[in-house]
Scaffold this active site. Structure first.
Site, mmCIF file in Angstrom:
data_model
loop_
_atom_site.group_PDB
_atom_site.id
_atom_site.type_symbol
_atom_site.label_atom_id
_atom_site.label_comp_id
_atom_site.label_asym_id
_atom_site.label_seq_id
_atom_site.Cartn_x
_atom_site.Cartn_y
_atom_site.Cartn_z
ATOM 1 N N GLU A 28 -12.950 -19.427 -31.608
ATOM 2 C CA GLU A 28 -11.705 -18.698 -31.927
ATOM 3 C C GLU A 28 -11.735 -17.305 -31.301
ATOM 4 O OE1 GLU A 28 -11.251 -18.826 -36.202
ATOM 5 O OE2 GLU A 28 -10.714 -20.941 -36.180
ATOM 6 N N GLY A 55 -23.104 -17.017 -30.446
ATOM 7 C CA GLY A 55 -21.781 -17.634 -30.624
ATOM 8 C C GLY A 55 -21.779 -19.045 -30.049
ATOM 9 N N HIS A 56 -22.342 -19.184 -28.823
ATOM 10 C CA HIS A 56 -22.425 -20.524 -28.227
ATOM 11 C C HIS A 56 -23.336 -21.422 -29.067
ATOM 12 C CE1 HIS A 56 -21.641 -18.080 -24.428
ATOM 13 N NE2 HIS A 56 -20.621 -18.920 -24.482
ATOM 14 N N ASP A 106 -11.906 -16.441 -28.248
ATOM 15 C CA ASP A 106 -10.912 -16.418 -27.168
ATOM 16 C C ASP A 106 -9.677 -17.143 -27.687
ATOM 17 O OD1 ASP A 106 -12.567 -15.169 -25.105
ATOM 18 O OD2 ASP A 106 -13.772 -16.978 -25.315
ATOM 19 N N HIS A 129 -25.291 -17.096 -26.000
ATOM 20 C CA HIS A 129 -25.645 -16.184 -27.091
ATOM 21 C C HIS A 129 -25.436 -16.931 -28.408
ATOM 22 C CE1 HIS A 129 -21.340 -15.845 -27.461
ATOM 23 N NE2 HIS A 129 -21.249 -15.410 -26.210
ATOM 24 N N MET A 132 -19.575 -20.798 -19.754
ATOM 25 C CA MET A 132 -19.909 -20.268 -18.428
ATOM 26 C C MET A 132 -21.355 -19.760 -18.438
ATOM 27 S SD MET A 132 -16.467 -18.738 -16.846
ATOM 28 C CE MET A 132 -16.514 -17.157 -17.627
ATOM 29 N N GLY A 133 -22.126 -20.197 -19.419
ATOM 30 C CA GLY A 133 -23.533 -19.804 -19.475
ATOM 31 C C GLY A 133 -23.704 -18.441 -20.117
ATOM 32 N N GLN A 139 -6.990 -18.495 -25.306
ATOM 33 C CA GLN A 139 -7.533 -19.657 -24.579
ATOM 34 C C GLN A 139 -7.491 -20.905 -25.461
ATOM 35 O OE1 GLN A 139 -11.175 -19.658 -21.994
ATOM 36 N NE2 GLN A 139 -12.150 -20.453 -23.813
ATOM 37 N N ARG A 161 -20.253 -10.908 -22.141
ATOM 38 C CA ARG A 161 -19.997 -9.632 -21.453
ATOM 39 C C ARG A 161 -20.568 -8.439 -22.214
ATOM 40 N NH1 ARG A 161 -15.112 -12.585 -19.613
ATOM 41 N NH2 ARG A 161 -15.255 -12.607 -17.336
HETATM 42 O O1 PAF Z 1 -14.609 -19.703 -22.639
HETATM 43 C C1 PAF Z 1 -15.261 -19.946 -21.598
HETATM 44 O O2 PAF Z 1 -16.471 -19.738 -21.515
HETATM 45 C C2 PAF Z 1 -14.537 -20.488 -20.386
HETATM 46 O O3 PAF Z 1 -13.263 -19.954 -20.272
HETATM 47 C C3 PAF Z 1 -14.494 -22.012 -20.333
HETATM 48 C C4 PAF Z 1 -13.696 -22.591 -21.491
HETATM 49 C C5 PAF Z 1 -15.900 -22.570 -20.334
HETATM 50 C C6 PAF Z 1 -13.801 -22.474 -19.049
HETATM 51 O O4 PAF Z 1 -14.496 -21.998 -17.935
#
Ligand code: PAF
Length: 521
Positions: A153, A34-35, A155, A32, A28-29, A158, A192
């Site tokens: 991991e 982690g991404h 989330d 950081h 979701m942009g 999810q 966040r």
């Molecule tokens: O983890 C996230 O950033 C979001 O939940 C995802 C998987 C991109 C879905 O919007």
């Protein structure tokens, strides 16, 4: 790096290099470290091929509840582009709302995440959230059509849900979970965290600290009640407002009365205006992987490589049966007679050790027999010898002792059924008879033995399968909870990767990082 805004742009980018696998990181942009670590992992070569890496940035309204932070969720596409390019992304897909939801987020088809995985943890305080996640991820996957989907991991709920959605819908891709990246004070990196003001960042550190300290102190079998109370107390003392603190089974997400199996100790708190989640895994012992399958399926090569990739000890139980067979032949005893074989086990000192490549060496009464046990003569008799109850019993005992501390991958015929029925990951590795005959011929040729005609090899492999599967003691059988992997047409690297992926479905990187430990941000 290419910025893709529309379906058409995405499609034409997809068609540029159709032979390279496509690895996808949805976000979701507000990127950081982690991404970035997910993107770097996505860019790693797998089975010799260099993947293309695509990142998506889309703030999905469907996964935000009333009063949540959809409006103020941080958006900075330019910076996201820079960070993504730095980490190896080749394209960034940043669609408008109407590209993902042509009929608006409330119109069109929705995906419901599996109800049993939505009873606990974040789903309790965020109703509808995971349906929103499942819907957007399915829509993204349908557009992107990646070979591999990488998710953090961090989330965990999810990740568990999306794995299930992908499996249930039979989507043709692999889901790869990657360990949480942590920053100063072990705070899990999260978009966040930007909401944390002044002293709140310091205050937030109580979340990872409480989970880590109390999780580490919880012995297998410890009751959940007092453990959860202690975590709550630590979080409250730090002034954090608790959303939940729970102990659940890691994969079913069902609440646990005590620490057992792979357990998830998870919490969500509010710190200032930020809602933070974190967890630790509790594991009773390091993992055991059981790889069973018929002779000639190529188990040894891939199991040894798998052990090295995952930092596990390699246990080739077939070699142990071969060593006994070699000993029986050496003593001139009748391999078909249990009465003749049983006394020979009394004077047998069978030892396993590791060579420099992580391979297994076998010695019998002090003599290294690692090569001798691979001869066609031993191959021809091993099924007979291995079928004796006394042999099975002696070697199963020895194997169980070797497995007491875990951290091993064992291959054989009855590992997942008889030796380690509680293995964390069970695979039944097989190939068709003709494929195994072809490989056997190649192996004999390379080792300088005479190569019988293929038809003869096929017949002897089929006969060996029949003997192994029909013997009374520990027959070759696929464990009910094993995954079948048919290796015809797959390269060795591809089989190893498939095994790593199967292992990771069961054992998160955070629970067993493998050699080198977990990278930090
Ligand atoms: O983890 C996230 O950033 C979001 O939940 C995802 C998987 C991109 C879905 O919007």
């Amino acid at each position: 790096m290419r910025l893709l805004r529309t379906r058409a742009e995405l499609l034409s980018w997809r068609h540029l290099e159709p032979d390279r696998p496509l690895h996808f990181v949805p976000t979701m942009g507000a990127l950081h470290g982690g991404h970035q670590s997910l993107l770097r992992r996505a860019a790693e070569r797998l089975d010799g091929r260099r993947p293309r890496v695509l990142l998506s940035v889309f703030v999905n309204p469907l996964q935000f509840g009333a009063g949540e932070d959809f409006e103020r969720y941080p958006r900075d596409l330019e910076r996201d582009g820079q960070l993504a390019a730095e980490a190896g992304a080749e394209a960034l897909f940043a669609p408008e709302l109407s590209v993902i939801y042509p009929d608006g987020p409330e119109g069109g088809t929705r995906v419901l995440a599996p109800a049993p995985l939505q009873r606990e943890l974040c789903a309790r305080s965020r109703p509808g959230h995971f349906d929103g996640v499942a819907t957007v991820v399915c829509r993204l996957l349908a557009l992107v059509r990646p070979d591999r989907l990488l998710l953090g991991e961090k989330d965990w709920q999810q990740l568990v849900i999306l794995r299930r959605v992908v499996a249930d819908l039979g989507l043709p891709l692999t889901v790869q979970g990657c360990a949480t990246m942590r920053g100063e004070g072990d705070l899990a990196l999260s978009s966040r965290n930007r909401y944390l003001q002044g002293g709140e960042r310091q205050q937030a550190l109580a979340l990872p600290a409480a989970l880590r300290d109390l999780g580490a102190a919880a012995a297998p079998g410890a009751p959940a009640g007092p453990l959860l109370a202690l975590v709550r107390q630590r979080l409250q003392e730090a002034g954090l407002a608790i959303d939940y603190v729970q102990l659940t089974a890691a994969h079913t997400l069902r609440p646990l009365p005590r620490v057992e199996g792979l357990s998830l100790l998870a919490a969500a708190v509010h710190c200032g205006s930020a809602r933070l989640i974190d967890h630790v895994f509790l594991m009773p012992r390091p993992p055991i992987v059981a790889i069973d399958g018929p002779a000639g399926a190529g188990k040894s090569t891939v199991t040894r490589a798998l052990a090295a990739r995952l930092g596990l000890v390699y246990l080739d139980t077939g070699a142990m049966y071969r060593a006994v067979t070699w000993w029986v032949m050496r003593q001139g005893a009748d391999p078909a007679s249990a009465e003749a074989v049983a006394p020979l086990l009394q004077n047998l000192d069978l030892q396993l050790s590791r060579d420099a490549d992580g391979g297994q060496r076998v010695s019998v009464n002090g003599q290294d027999v690692s090569e001798a046990i691979r001869s066609p003569e031993v191959t021809a008799l091993v099924s007979q010898v291995a079928a004796h109850g006394c042999v099975r019993e002696a070697l199963t005992d020895q194997q169980r002792r070797l497995g007491e501390k875990g951290a091993l991958v064992a291959e054989g015929r009855d590992i997942g059924t008889a030796v380690f029925p509680d293995a964390d990951c069970k695979v039944f590795l097989t190939a068709t008879v003709s494929e195994r005959a072809r490989r056997r011929a190649e192996d004999l040729r390379q080792r300088g033995f005479a190569v019988p005609p293929l038809q003869e090899l096929e017949a002897s492999i089929a006969e060996r399968d029949r003997l192994d599967s029909s013997r009374e003691v520990a027959p070759l059988q696929q464990a009910e909870d094993a995954v079948e992997l048919i290796t015809d047409g797959l390269s060795i690297d591809a089989v190893i990767q498939a095994l790593v992926d199967l292992f990771r479905e069961k054992v998160p990187e955070e629970a067993w990082p493998g050699p080198g430990g977990q990278p930090r941000a």
